[in-house]
Write an enzyme that holds these catalytic residues in place. Structure first.
Site, mmCIF file in Angstrom:
data_model
loop_
_atom_site.group_PDB
_atom_site.id
_atom_site.type_symbol
_atom_site.label_atom_id
_atom_site.label_comp_id
_atom_site.label_asym_id
_atom_site.label_seq_id
_atom_site.Cartn_x
_atom_site.Cartn_y
_atom_site.Cartn_z
ATOM 1 N N ASP A 138 -30.151 42.296 60.661
ATOM 2 C CA ASP A 138 -29.021 43.351 60.211
ATOM 3 C C ASP A 138 -29.604 45.310 60.671
ATOM 4 O O ASP A 138 -28.634 45.607 61.043
ATOM 5 C CB ASP A 138 -28.804 43.393 58.331
ATOM 6 C CG ASP A 138 -27.405 42.943 58.280
ATOM 7 O OD1 ASP A 138 -26.933 42.627 59.639
ATOM 8 O OD2 ASP A 138 -26.858 42.686 57.453
ATOM 9 N N ASP A 453 -25.026 37.737 44.546
ATOM 10 C CA ASP A 453 -25.427 36.936 44.317
ATOM 11 C C ASP A 453 -25.125 36.519 42.752
ATOM 12 O O ASP A 453 -24.675 35.721 42.710
ATOM 13 C CB ASP A 453 -27.022 36.933 44.391
ATOM 14 C CG ASP A 453 -27.523 38.177 43.796
ATOM 15 O OD1 ASP A 453 -27.563 39.544 43.650
ATOM 16 O OD2 ASP A 453 -28.753 38.337 43.792
HETATM 17 O O1 LIG Z 1 -26.975 45.061 54.665
HETATM 18 C C1 LIG Z 1 -27.768 44.443 54.480
HETATM 19 C C2 LIG Z 1 -29.178 44.933 53.301
HETATM 20 C C3 LIG Z 1 -29.720 44.400 52.785
HETATM 21 N N1 LIG Z 1 -29.932 43.391 53.129
HETATM 22 C C4 LIG Z 1 -31.092 42.120 53.377
HETATM 23 O O2 LIG Z 1 -31.386 40.844 52.008
HETATM 24 C C5 LIG Z 1 -32.218 41.191 51.143
HETATM 25 C C6 LIG Z 1 -32.649 41.519 49.443
HETATM 26 O O3 LIG Z 1 -32.867 43.242 50.558
HETATM 27 P P1 LIG Z 1 -33.551 43.629 49.157
HETATM 28 O O4 LIG Z 1 -34.036 44.870 49.704
HETATM 29 O O5 LIG Z 1 -35.083 43.508 49.103
HETATM 30 O O6 LIG Z 1 -33.080 44.208 47.634
HETATM 31 P P2 LIG Z 1 -33.441 43.622 46.451
HETATM 32 O O7 LIG Z 1 -33.234 44.769 45.215
HETATM 33 O O8 LIG Z 1 -35.173 43.510 46.066
HETATM 34 O O9 LIG Z 1 -33.265 41.736 46.458
HETATM 35 C C7 LIG Z 1 -32.643 41.596 45.454
HETATM 36 O O10 LIG Z 1 -31.047 41.714 44.626
HETATM 37 C C8 LIG Z 1 -30.693 41.846 45.590
HETATM 38 C C9 LIG Z 1 -29.482 41.402 45.070
HETATM 39 O O11 LIG Z 1 -28.724 43.377 45.068
HETATM 40 C C10 LIG Z 1 -30.223 40.104 46.291
HETATM 41 O O12 LIG Z 1 -30.130 40.018 47.341
HETATM 42 C C11 LIG Z 1 -31.347 39.756 46.374
HETATM 43 O O13 LIG Z 1 -31.915 38.096 46.896
HETATM 44 C C12 LIG Z 1 -32.763 40.232 45.060
HETATM 45 O O14 LIG Z 1 -33.853 39.545 45.752
HETATM 46 C C13 LIG Z 1 -33.544 41.199 52.092
HETATM 47 O O15 LIG Z 1 -33.642 40.319 53.049
HETATM 48 C C14 LIG Z 1 -32.485 42.529 52.298
HETATM 49 O O16 LIG Z 1 -33.141 42.684 54.317
HETATM 50 C C15 LIG Z 1 -29.487 42.197 54.644
HETATM 51 O O17 LIG Z 1 -29.724 41.670 55.337
HETATM 52 N N2 LIG Z 1 -28.548 43.266 55.026
#
Ligand SMILES: O=c1ccn([C@@H]2O[C@H](COP(=O)(O)OP(=O)(O)O[C@H]3O[C@H](CO)[C@@H](O)[C@H](O)[C@H]3O)[C@@H](O)[C@H]2O)c(=O)[nH]1
Ligand SMILES: [Mn+2]
Length: 741
Positions: A138, A453
């Site tokens: 993305d 999720d």
């Molecule tokens: O516009 C976007 C924003 C994020 N991501 C991906 O989403 C994932 C999760 O993002 P991260 O920044 O790691 O957020 P976390 O808060 O750590 O993620 C938790 O919380 C999210 C929901 O808010 C869930 O989707 C994740 O699986 C969960 O691990 C990563 O691989 C990002 O690259 C995208 O693909 N597109």
């Protein structure tokens, strides 16, 4: 695929369940007494001017009781599961799997980490011709594309190496950094090969570094920008290389960067996943999907087979939507002062929900049935125009949907990948494709909330799907989590904003869930998480009002000699000790327990509060939805402090000031309570509850006091913040007192 021997076994934890139920009943009765006291006895005694404060206290106690009740639903039927992969059908009968990896920001999510996740997914122990790995970028960056191309080349060495020697640590970075070789015993040949691969890996890392410095390599014809076209590249196809160098086949790898246009919403991660669903649909269309965030690598090659023990078990398979593994993290310290592991979710709540109809979807580390994401009202005899209304206008894609729904054997694999297919894939990845369709509303990952999720899982459960939680002793996946206060709270704010968004919408879990005939206890679990941000209300109120009243000589709690006092003492001790039992019973320690209280208080004051505020502003159109990915680049100094269990207060002022202000306020009221009340006034017994409350808050938050007064390092609380907080707390006391007196 009928198997006679069992594939999985589920064990009910009867003893914990009984203890929990007894405690729940007794505690509920005490809560009723408390509410009776507040509403009948206390209300009749107070002065009119005090009514607003009384109301705040009463509402707080009501919210706390309500949340406690919802929370108690989690562990009525805790279960745990074990699997017997040796009883699975032979390899050629196993269903294919598509692996989705997401990345969004090349700066916060460095390419090396991302490709490590990709490589670990390619190395899973599963027939390679049945695995296709898709990376959604993305962030749309040339250096990421180049990194993936390089990763494929390295993968041609890495994957066969893992297969041949049964390497378990299949993420290269983790493998080469580890001190031991994790049960690999391959003799001299292995050691030679290992050395060779390690050299290649170092070389590979160098190349990534160079590519990053040059912003990609020169030979690429792709251009990225804020408004950009779709880029889809089949980096490598299954079996490629197999003939050339006689090595084992490796899974295919596809790079997808969807079209982005600032005038179209892209719906963050959910949007990215839906594009992958469609693109993978016309490329490999595997019936099962493994979802991985870019910060979460595969740590056990057998996870796919373990998941299949559930998906292929005829007893549970028809209604099973996904198998959720816990998110576990390699960068957690022993004390985990920020509770970054989200321990309570993965060791307590999910196993409990598993005994109901299943754990929540947790964003990553799950094996999902593709069909479940395509909706339940879809059937094979639907006419084309109806299907198009749901899935958009691509005929090619619709064919794949029909294949998935009919459970026909897909002829898998990327066969001849003709140009027209790539054209079609680009079309379905465009930002206008979802217009006038049900994507994100009914189909795929849902857009209603930034916690896609939680919400997608909730709707799946409402539709009658079930899920399973599997927590094997060797972590199937390992990720990196936030290890500083700022990141933890910023992430928490995003989550809670998304959660409360659901609570205030027509999908409010208690109403919508019950209407959908979801079992009550499961509804309560979903409702608990969505309502969790509401903790901010009692947290703020109970950190201010009783203290204010203490300073103004107004009792809030019954006096020590009153029988009602026992109710409060009982509730306090019962809550604390039951939680201690839960923590210790699931492998935690006293320290874990104490930490979790603190983190809960800190989050209630900050992340829950700002999350709620953010959601309200979004509701009234003052703010746009956003998804700031968490930072995966670590600051070494901050990391060191985290590992030593020392809080790092280098965080946004917005987060730190409220915390320090409230602690200061409690320091003042406690000091006054002990010195002033006892010595000068002799009213200690009347006000004991409030003095004790301040004492408890200070005890739990001792690290903040330490950060203000005793520490001088870079992670301590800046003097400016302390002074500002002292000023603020005096203002609070002054203005608050005007109203009580
Ligand atoms: O516009 C976007 C924003 C994020 N991501 C991906 O989403 C994932 C999760 O993002 P991260 O920044 O790691 O957020 P976390 O808060 O750590 O993620 C938790 O919380 C999210 C929901 O808010 C869930 O989707 C994740 O699986 C969960 O691990 C990563 O691989 C990002 O690259 C995208 O693909 N597109
Ligand atoms: Mn993450």
């Amino acid at each position: 695929m009928e198997t006679l021997r069992p594939l999985q076994k589920c064990r009910v934890h009867k003893f914990s369940s009984i203890i929990h139920r007894i405690h729940t009943s007794v505690h509920s009765i005490a809560i009723l007494f408390m509410l009776y006291y507040r509403l009948i006895i206390n209300l009749s005694k107070i002065q009119i001017s005090f009514l607003p404060y009384w109301f705040l206290i009463f509402t707080s106690e009501l919210i706390l009781s309500f949340l406690w009740l919802l929370n108690s639903a989690h562990i009525f039927f805790p279960v745990s599961r074990s699997v017997f992969p040796e009883n699975l059908p032979p390899d050629d009968e196993l269903p294919p799997i598509d692996v989705f990896v997401c990345t969004a920001d090349p700066i916060k999510e460095p390419a090396l980490g991302v490709v490590n996740t990709v490589l670990s997914a390619m190395a899973i122990d599963y027939p390679p011709e049945k695995v296709s790995v898709y990376l959604s970028d993305d962030g749309g960056s040339v250096s990421m594309l180049c990194a993936v191309r390089e990763a494929w080349r390295f993968g041609e060495l890495w994957v066969p190496f893992c297969r041949e020697y049964g390497v378990k640590r299949i993420c290269p970075e983790a493998f080469f950094q580890a001190v031991d070789d994790d049960e690999v015993n391959g003799g001299k040949k292995y050691l030679l090969e290992r050395e060779h691969i390690q050299k290649e890996y170092e070389e590979f890392k160098e190349q990534l570094k160079r590519a990053q410095e040059n912003g990609g390599t020169k030979d690429t014809t792709v251009h990225f920008g804020p408004n950009r076209d779709t880029v889809i590249e089949i980096i490598g196809q299954r079996g490629y290389g197999a003939k050339d160098n006689g090595k084992a086949k490796i899974p295919s790898l596809v790079y997808v960067s969807r079209e982005k246009n600032t005038s179209h919403p892209h719906h963050f991660k959910a949007g990215a996943l839906n594009v992958l669903l469609r693109v993978s649909g016309i490329i490999s269309n595997s019936p099962y999907i493994l979802m991985l965030d870019c910060d979460m690598h595969s740590n056990d090659p057998s996870s796919a087979r373990q998941a299949m023990c559930f998906h292929l078990d005829p007893k549970i398979s028809p209604s099973l939507a996904f198998v959720q593994f816990p998110q576990r993290f390699h960068n957690i310290s022993k004390n985990d002062i920020y509770d970054s592991a989200l321990r309570a979710c993965f060791v307590l709540k999910w196993p409990g929900m598993d005994g109901l109809i299943g754990p929540m979807l947790s964003g990553t580390c799950f094996y999902m049935k593709r069909k479940a994401l395509y909706g339940t009202d879809i059937h094979k005899d639907m006419d084309l125009s109806k299907l198009k209304k749901c899935f958009g206008s691509s005929n090619e894609f619709l064919n794949t949907v029909i294949t998935s729904i009919n459970h026909k054997e897909n002829d898998t694999g990327i066969k001849e990948f003709a140009d027209n297919k790539i054209q079609e894939a680009r079309f379905i990845a465009s930002c206008t494709y979802e217009q006038d369709s049900q994507w994100g509303e009914q189909i795929g990952f849902l857009y209603h909330s930034v916690v896609e999720d939680y919400f997608t899982g909730f709707i799946l459960h409402c539709k009658g799907w079930k899920s399973v939680f599997h927590n094997p002793s060797r972590p199937a996946f390992l990720g990196s989590t936030t290890t500083n206060l700022n990141d933890t709270l910023v992430q928490g704010t995003r989550w809670n904003s998304g959660l409360i968004e659901v609570l205030f919408s027509r999908f409010c879990p208690l109403i919508y869930g019950l209407k959908s005939r979801m079992p009550l206890l499961e509804c309560m679990c979903y409702a608990y998480l969505a309502s969790q941000p509401l903790y901010c209300f009692p947290a703020w109120v109970l950190a201010i009002i009783p203290q204010l009243c203490l300073l103004n000589d107004i009792p809030i709690y019954p006096k020590v000699s009153s029988p009602w006092f026992i109710v409060y003492v009982f509730l306090f001790l019962s809550t604390l000790s039951k939680y201690l039992w839960d923590v210790v019973n699931t492998g935690g320690t006293m320290r874990t327990w104490w930490n979790e209280w603190r983190v809960w208080m800190i989050k209630s004051i900050t992340a829950y509060f700002y999350g709620t505020l953010d959601a309200i502003l979004k509701l009234y159109g003052f703010r746009k939805a956003s998804f700031l990915p968490t930072n995966k680049v670590v600051d070494d100094e901050q990391l060191k402090r985290y590992q030593m269990g020392i809080y790092d207060f280098q965080a946004s002022k917005m987060l730190i000031v409220p915390l320090v202000t409230l602690v200061t306020l409690n320091m003042i009221s406690f000091t006054w309570g002990v010195i002033g009340e006892e010595i000068f006034e002799g009213r200690f017994s009347d006000l004991f509850g409030q003095v004790f409350l301040s004492f408890f808050i200070l005890m739990v938050n001792y690290p903040i006091i330490e950060g203000m007064i005793l520490r001088k390092d870079k992670g301590s609380i800046p003097l400016f913040v302390t002074l500002l907080s002292i000023l603020l707390s005096f203002c609070l006391l002054f203005f608050g007192s005007i109203f009580v007196t």
